[in-house]
Design a protein around this motif. Structure first.
Motif, PDB file in Angstrom:
ATOM      1  N   UNK A   1       0.844  -1.176   0.000  1.00 43.49           N
ATOM      2  CA  UNK A   1       0.000   0.000   0.000  1.00 43.49           C
ATOM      3  C   UNK A   1       0.884   1.232   0.000  1.00 43.49           C
ATOM      4  N   UNK A   2       0.531   2.158  -0.871  1.00 39.04           N
ATOM      5  CA  UNK A   2       1.232   3.438  -0.932  1.00 39.04           C
ATOM      6  C   UNK A   2       0.250   4.550  -0.606  1.00 39.04           C
ATOM      7  N   UNK A   3       0.756   5.633  -0.102  1.00 33.74           N
ATOM      8  CA  UNK A   3      -0.055   6.823   0.127  1.00 33.74           C
ATOM      9  C   UNK A   3       0.530   7.918  -0.753  1.00 33.74           C
ATOM     10  N   UNK A   4      -0.291   8.440  -1.656  1.00 34.95           N
ATOM     11  CA  UNK A   4       0.163   9.413  -2.632  1.00 34.95           C
ATOM     12  C   UNK A   4      -0.571  10.735  -2.483  1.00 34.95           C
ATOM     13  N   UNK A   5       0.106  11.807  -2.805  1.00 32.94           N
ATOM     14  CA  UNK A   5      -0.565  13.095  -2.900  1.00 32.94           C
ATOM     15  C   UNK A   5      -1.161  13.210  -4.297  1.00 32.94           C
ATOM     16  N   UNK A   6      -1.960  14.202  -4.488  1.00 28.76           N
ATOM     17  CA  UNK A   6      -2.562  14.444  -5.799  1.00 28.76           C
ATOM     18  C   UNK A   6      -1.477  14.667  -6.853  1.00 28.76           C
ATOM     19  N   UNK A   7      -0.444  15.405  -6.530  1.00 27.59           N
ATOM     20  CA  UNK A   7       0.630  15.659  -7.507  1.00 27.59           C
ATOM     21  C   UNK A   7       1.453  14.405  -7.783  1.00 27.59           C
ATOM     22  N   UNK A   8       1.655  13.554  -6.777  1.00 26.95           N
ATOM     23  CA  UNK A   8       2.364  12.291  -7.004  1.00 26.95           C
ATOM     24  C   UNK A   8       1.553  11.382  -7.927  1.00 26.95           C
ATOM     25  N   UNK A   9       0.235  11.366  -7.747  1.00 27.34           N
ATOM     26  CA  UNK A   9      -0.619  10.595  -8.633  1.00 27.34           C
ATOM     27  C   UNK A   9      -0.488  11.110 -10.066  1.00 27.34           C
ATOM     28  N   UNK A  10      -0.516  12.422 -10.226  1.00 26.02           N
ATOM     29  CA  UNK A  10      -0.410  13.013 -11.565  1.00 26.02           C
ATOM     30  C   UNK A  10       0.890  12.612 -12.248  1.00 26.02           C
ATOM     31  N   UNK A  11       1.979  12.537 -11.500  1.00 32.28           N
ATOM     32  CA  UNK A  11       3.259  12.161 -12.108  1.00 32.28           C
ATOM     33  C   UNK A  11       3.268  10.692 -12.529  1.00 32.28           C
ATOM     34  N   UNK A  12       2.438   9.868 -11.912  1.00 34.42           N
ATOM     35  CA  UNK A  12       2.372   8.443 -12.248  1.00 34.42           C
ATOM     36  C   UNK A  12       1.468   8.155 -13.440  1.00 34.42           C
ATOM     37  N   UNK A  13       0.395   8.924 -13.600  1.00 42.64           N
ATOM     38  CA  UNK A  13      -0.580   8.621 -14.642  1.00 42.64           C
ATOM     39  C   UNK A  13      -0.520   9.591 -15.806  1.00 42.64           C
ATOM     40  N   UNK A  14       0.214  10.702 -15.720  1.00 41.16           N
ATOM     41  CA  UNK A  14       0.406  11.737 -16.722  1.00 41.16           C
ATOM     42  C   UNK A  14      -0.190  11.433 -18.084  1.00 41.16           C
ATOM     43  N   UNK A  15      -0.020  12.251 -19.052  1.00 44.02           N
ATOM     44  CA  UNK A  15       0.807  13.445 -19.003  1.00 44.02           C
ATOM     45  C   UNK A  15       0.094  14.657 -18.413  1.00 44.02           C
ATOM     46  N   UNK A  16      -1.243  14.604 -18.305  1.00 41.70           N
ATOM     47  CA  UNK A  16      -1.966  15.743 -17.743  1.00 41.70           C
ATOM     48  C   UNK A  16      -2.546  15.362 -16.393  1.00 41.70           C
ATOM     49  N   UNK A  17      -2.445  16.262 -15.409  1.00 42.09           N
ATOM     50  CA  UNK A  17      -3.042  15.950 -14.100  1.00 42.09           C
ATOM     51  C   UNK A  17      -4.574  15.971 -14.183  1.00 42.09           C
ATOM     52  N   UNK A  18      -5.208  15.246 -13.283  1.00 37.81           N
ATOM     53  CA  UNK A  18      -6.665  15.253 -13.207  1.00 37.81           C
ATOM     54  C   UNK A  18      -7.132  16.634 -12.767  1.00 37.81           C
ATOM     55  N   UNK A  19      -8.203  17.103 -13.344  1.00 33.90           N
ATOM     56  CA  UNK A  19      -8.674  18.462 -13.107  1.00 33.90           C
ATOM     57  C   UNK A  19      -9.323  18.624 -11.732  1.00 33.90           C
ATOM     58  N   UNK A  20      -9.432  19.883 -11.316  1.00 34.40           N
ATOM     59  CA  UNK A  20     -10.149  20.198 -10.080  1.00 34.40           C
ATOM     60  C   UNK A  20     -11.601  19.736 -10.182  1.00 34.40           C
ATOM     61  N   UNK A  21     -12.198  19.893 -11.369  1.00 34.10           N
ATOM     62  CA  UNK A  21     -13.590  19.474 -11.569  1.00 34.10           C
ATOM     63  C   UNK A  21     -13.739  17.964 -11.361  1.00 34.10           C
ATOM     64  N   UNK A  22     -12.776  17.171 -11.848  1.00 28.51           N
ATOM     65  CA  UNK A  22     -12.821  15.718 -11.632  1.00 28.51           C
ATOM     66  C   UNK A  22     -12.865  15.414 -10.144  1.00 28.51           C
ATOM     67  N   UNK A  23     -11.963  16.038  -9.377  1.00 35.17           N
ATOM     68  CA  UNK A  23     -11.888  15.750  -7.948  1.00 35.17           C
ATOM     69  C   UNK A  23     -13.123  16.241  -7.202  1.00 35.17           C
ATOM     70  N   UNK A  24     -13.690  17.402  -7.602  1.00 37.43           N
ATOM     71  CA  UNK A  24     -14.926  17.870  -6.953  1.00 37.43           C
ATOM     72  C   UNK A  24     -16.058  16.884  -7.172  1.00 37.43           C
ATOM     73  N   UNK A  25     -16.201  16.365  -8.421  1.00 39.03           N
ATOM     74  CA  UNK A  25     -17.247  15.372  -8.696  1.00 39.03           C
ATOM     75  C   UNK A  25     -16.998  14.092  -7.907  1.00 39.03           C
TER      76      UNK A  25
END
Length: 98
Positions: A1-25
């Motif tokens: 099990x890993x614990x990731x921040x939002x930016x760490x997740x973005x670096x793993x799944x790139x090339x674009x980070x998930x939007x604020x709208x995605x996370x709000x939904x």
């Protein structure tokens, strides 16, 4: 099990980070699905195989992603026909008294 921040997740799944709208939904619904292309999925062991020294999956079941004051846990991962993954995440209930 890993614990990731939002930016760490973005670096793993790139090339674009998930939007604020995605996370709000995702927060509003309490769940979401992350689609990851084959280029972000490592060439390490396939599910059920012994791990090797190659790259690993961007996420594994049980990983936690922190998004502000909220956290999501990866509850499932499905392989796509093109070799990518769809990760299902669920909001972790807020703990009272923290």
């Amino acid at each position: 099990m890993r614990r990731l921040t939002r930016s760490e997740l973005a670096s793993r799944v790139g090339p674009r980070p998930l939007s604020d709208a995605f996370w709000r939904r995702a927060i509003d619904r309490g769940e979401a699905a992350l689609g990851v292309g084959a280029d972000a999925v490592g060439e390490g062991a396939a599910p059920g195989d012994e791990p090797d020294d190659g790259p690993t999956e961007p996420l594994d079941t049980g990983d936690i992603v922190d998004v502000g004051d909220h956290a999501f846990v990866v509850v499932d991962a499905d392989r796509t026909e093109s070799g990518g993954r769809i990760y299902r995440i669920e909001l972790v209930a807020d703990r009272e008294g923290d």
